[in-house]
Design a protein around this motif. Structure first.
Motif: not given
Lengths: 274, 384
Positions: A179-181, A185-189
């Motif tokens: 996964x890209x950063x 950010x959008x899918x995990x954090x």
């Protein structure tokens, strides 16, 4: 034993409870009561007047505040994501700076900075070689700019705290899977830190809608936000009835949010256990 | 034994004397509450208190400031109301300095007393502000401390021939859009005064608005008056407060705008104002207002309060402090004040606006209910 414990417990919270009751609950009830009194009688006249004259200002307050919250969230999530992945001490310290500057100073500084012949425009007119540029210091743009400037660090502090507290193993796992950063950010954090982001949003909302100094220093003359109208009613008319009615209206606006927030939190935890 | 008795006798006599001496000059604290900017508080604390304490060394003056605008007066009224509600015989506040609005509120609530019968300076007052405030008879209750006046400041670099009346101003703004600025009605009294002046200029019932009686029927022509003001506002810049207008004038953003004369000259004296800017009062007149001395109904030290009012209202003090130091217009007639003024000061403060202009164009504020209606009308018909 059980009863004694309860009494001791009650006594322990009594001082805090009394202070809350005296300094918060009592004035609140009094304010609500006074908003229904007109010339010594119970009536809705204060509310009628508040909506007659200030309905546009009420709407304006909600819109400006919501837009502020939107900008603040985007900026603070960007900032927090950046700092989550990359250690940069300078930025880490700098973004907190506005937290320590009083609203009054910010308001005054912005009003000089954004005035038609203010610092910003003096610079721009020289660079762009034009005669006149419009100033933003008495418009909603200047107001929004200042609110965002003031409120972002506070929200970022909360959100960054949550981002940092997040267990790194989730992020590493996502990264290992390619996964890209941005995607992380959008899918995990963000999904995992949603409660903290909600807290930041609600606190920003409440702080913005209840602020007065910045509005007086840099806000437009019209339309105005509720707090300015309340001040005006009291200072110029000695009219506590309408001022309190406006106060109650802003309580209601905030309560809508509070209820939503509690529901949301309850849903997150699978219902409040009590 | 005899010797011991003599010593005792002397000791008693000395003690008696000491006690008596302590008793005679009554030591007291004169508490005054002052509405207005910090400069008003400083005025009493650092200029008047030392002068007064020279004459009455037994008195210590305590000054409490409550902030500018009607809000400041508002706080004083609340304090006095608390004293009244407590049922005490002697109130802790001896002297107050309030706006006209505050004076009217205080009289309605029985918070201040009649005292000016015993005041020499009252005879020197010529502007009848000591008798009427906002259309209410305040005779006996108040003595002005000074008069302040709104005027239009203009920058002669851009405005060679300034408009001399509201009518000319309306024409002027159409030719110079955005170059006239004022602060609306929520950001300070200079804008409010400009709006009142506008209503005076347009209304058929100006005298009634100033002197009463109050009746809604005299407001019939207001929707039209305010519609025209709304139209006028299209050509106007909105500034941030009294200070905002002065700042915008300084930066050249606007070329004209309403200001308080005292604030204007004080800024100029302190080097915060372009010294070329000048002032003019528009015909048919712009409002000004006095600040009033009043003595609370049950002030513990009303006698000394009266002396203090007497001191500040005396021609010499009016010249030295009110006019020269603080750039206000005096509470009493200029004829009594000018002998104490230097030529410099006279030329500065009366350069553009003379006493004759003040008497002709310096209008009082409207009757309190009209005043409030005018402000609310602006919210309803201009802002909305």
């Amino acid at each position: 034993m059980e009863v004694r414990n309860r009494i001791v417990g009650f006594l322990l919270i009594l001082p805090a409870f009394l202070i809350l009751a005296l300094l918060y609950v009592y004035p609140l009830i009094r304010a609500i009561w006074m908003s229904f009194i007109k010339d010594g009688f119970l009536s809705l006249a204060n509310y009628a007047k508040a909506f007659d004259i200030y309905s546009r200002d009420i709407l304006y307050s909600v819109v400006i505040t919501s837009v502020t919250v939107g900008f603040v969230l985007v900026l603070s999530i960007l900032l927090a994501s950046y700092l989550r992945f990359k250690e940069w001490r300078f930025l880490d310290i700098m973004y907190r700076l506005p937290l320590f500057i009083p609203f009054l100073i910010v308001g005054h500084a912005m009003r000089i900075f954004l005035a038609p012949h203010g610092t910003l425009n003096s610079l721009l007119t020289r660079i762009l070689k034009v005669e006149e540029l419009p100033g933003f210091s008495r418009s909603w743009i200047g107001l929004l700019w200042t609110f965002v400037w003031v409120m972002t660090p506070y929200a970022a502090l909360i959100i960054l705290g949550a981002f940092r507290a997040l267990d790194s193993s989730y992020i590493e796992a996502a990264r290992n899977l390619g996964a890209s950063k941005g995607k992380i950010v959008f899918t995990v954090i963000i999904p995992m830190c949603k409660p903290s982001i909600m807290v930041a949003a609600i606190l920003t909302f409440v702080r913005t809608i209840s602020s007065l100094t910045i509005l007086v220093m840099i806000g437009p003359n019209t339309p105005n936000m509720i707090t300015v109208d309340m001040m005006f009613r009291i200072n110029f008319f000695n009219d506590w009835g309408v001022a309190n009615a406006l106060g109650v209206i802003s309580y209601l606006i905030v309560i809508v949010l509070a209820v939503y927030y509690l529901r949301f939190m309850a849903a997150e935890r699978g219902g409040i256990k009590g | 034994m005899k010797r011991a008795f003599t010593v005792l006798l002397i000791a008693v006599a000395v003690m008696g004397l000491l006690i008596a001496q302590e008793d005679i000059p009554v030591k007291l604290t004169l508490t005054m509450m002052v509405a207005g900017d910090q400069n008003m508080v400083d005025f009493f604390q650092y200029e008047i208190a030392p002068e007064f304490e020279k004459v009455y060394p037994n008195v210590k003056i305590k000054v409490v400031g409550t902030g500018p605008g009607d809000a400041g007066s508002q706080q004083i009224i609340q304090q006095l109301q608390l004293e009244k509600d407590s049922g005490k015989d002697k109130w802790a506040v001896d002297l107050v300095v309030i706006h006209e609005t505050g004076a009217v509120w205080a009289i309605e609530r029985g918070l201040i007393r009649q005292y000016t019968d015993f005041l020499t300076a009252k005879r020197l007052a010529i502007r009848n502000t000591d008798e009427m405030a906002l259309g209410v008879n305040v005779d006996g209750y108040v003595m002005p401390m000074f008069h302040s006046q709104t005027a239009i400041a203009y920058n002669p670099r851009f405005v060679k021939d300034p408009p001399k009346s509201y009518a000319e101003l309306v024409e002027w703004v159409k030719k110079n859009p955005g170059k006239f600025g004022y602060n609306g009605i929520k950001g300070g009294m200079s804008g409010v005064s400009f709006v009142f002046g506008w209503v005076y200029y347009k209304s058929k019932n100006t005298d009634i608005l100033i002197n009463g009686p109050y009746d809604k029927k005299y407001e019939e022509d207001w929707p039209q008056i305010y519609a025209e003001l709304k139209e006028f506002n299209k050509y106007v810049t909105m500034t941030a407060g009294n200070a905002g207008t002065l700042d915008a004038l300084n930066r050249g953003e606007i070329w004209m705008g309403p200001v308080w004369v005292d604030m204007f000259y004080t800024w100029m004296r302190e080097g915060r104002m372009d010294p070329n800017i000048r002032i003019i009062i528009l015909a048919p007149g712009m409002p000004g207002q006095p600040m009033h001395f009043a003595i609370p109904t049950k002030a513990a030290n009303a006698d000394y309060a009266l002396k203090l009012v007497e001191l500040v209202s005396s021609p010499k003090m009016q010249a030295k402090y009110i006019v020269e130091r603080f750039n206000w217009y005096p509470a009493i007639s200029d004829d009594f004040v000018t002998p104490y003024l230097t030529k410099d000061v006279l030329e500065k403060i009366y350069k553009d606006v003379k006493q004759a202009d003040l008497l002709k164009y310096g209008k009082p504020m409207p009757l309190l209910p009209y005043k409030q209606d005018m402000q609310e009308a602006y919210e309803k018909w201009v802002e909305k």
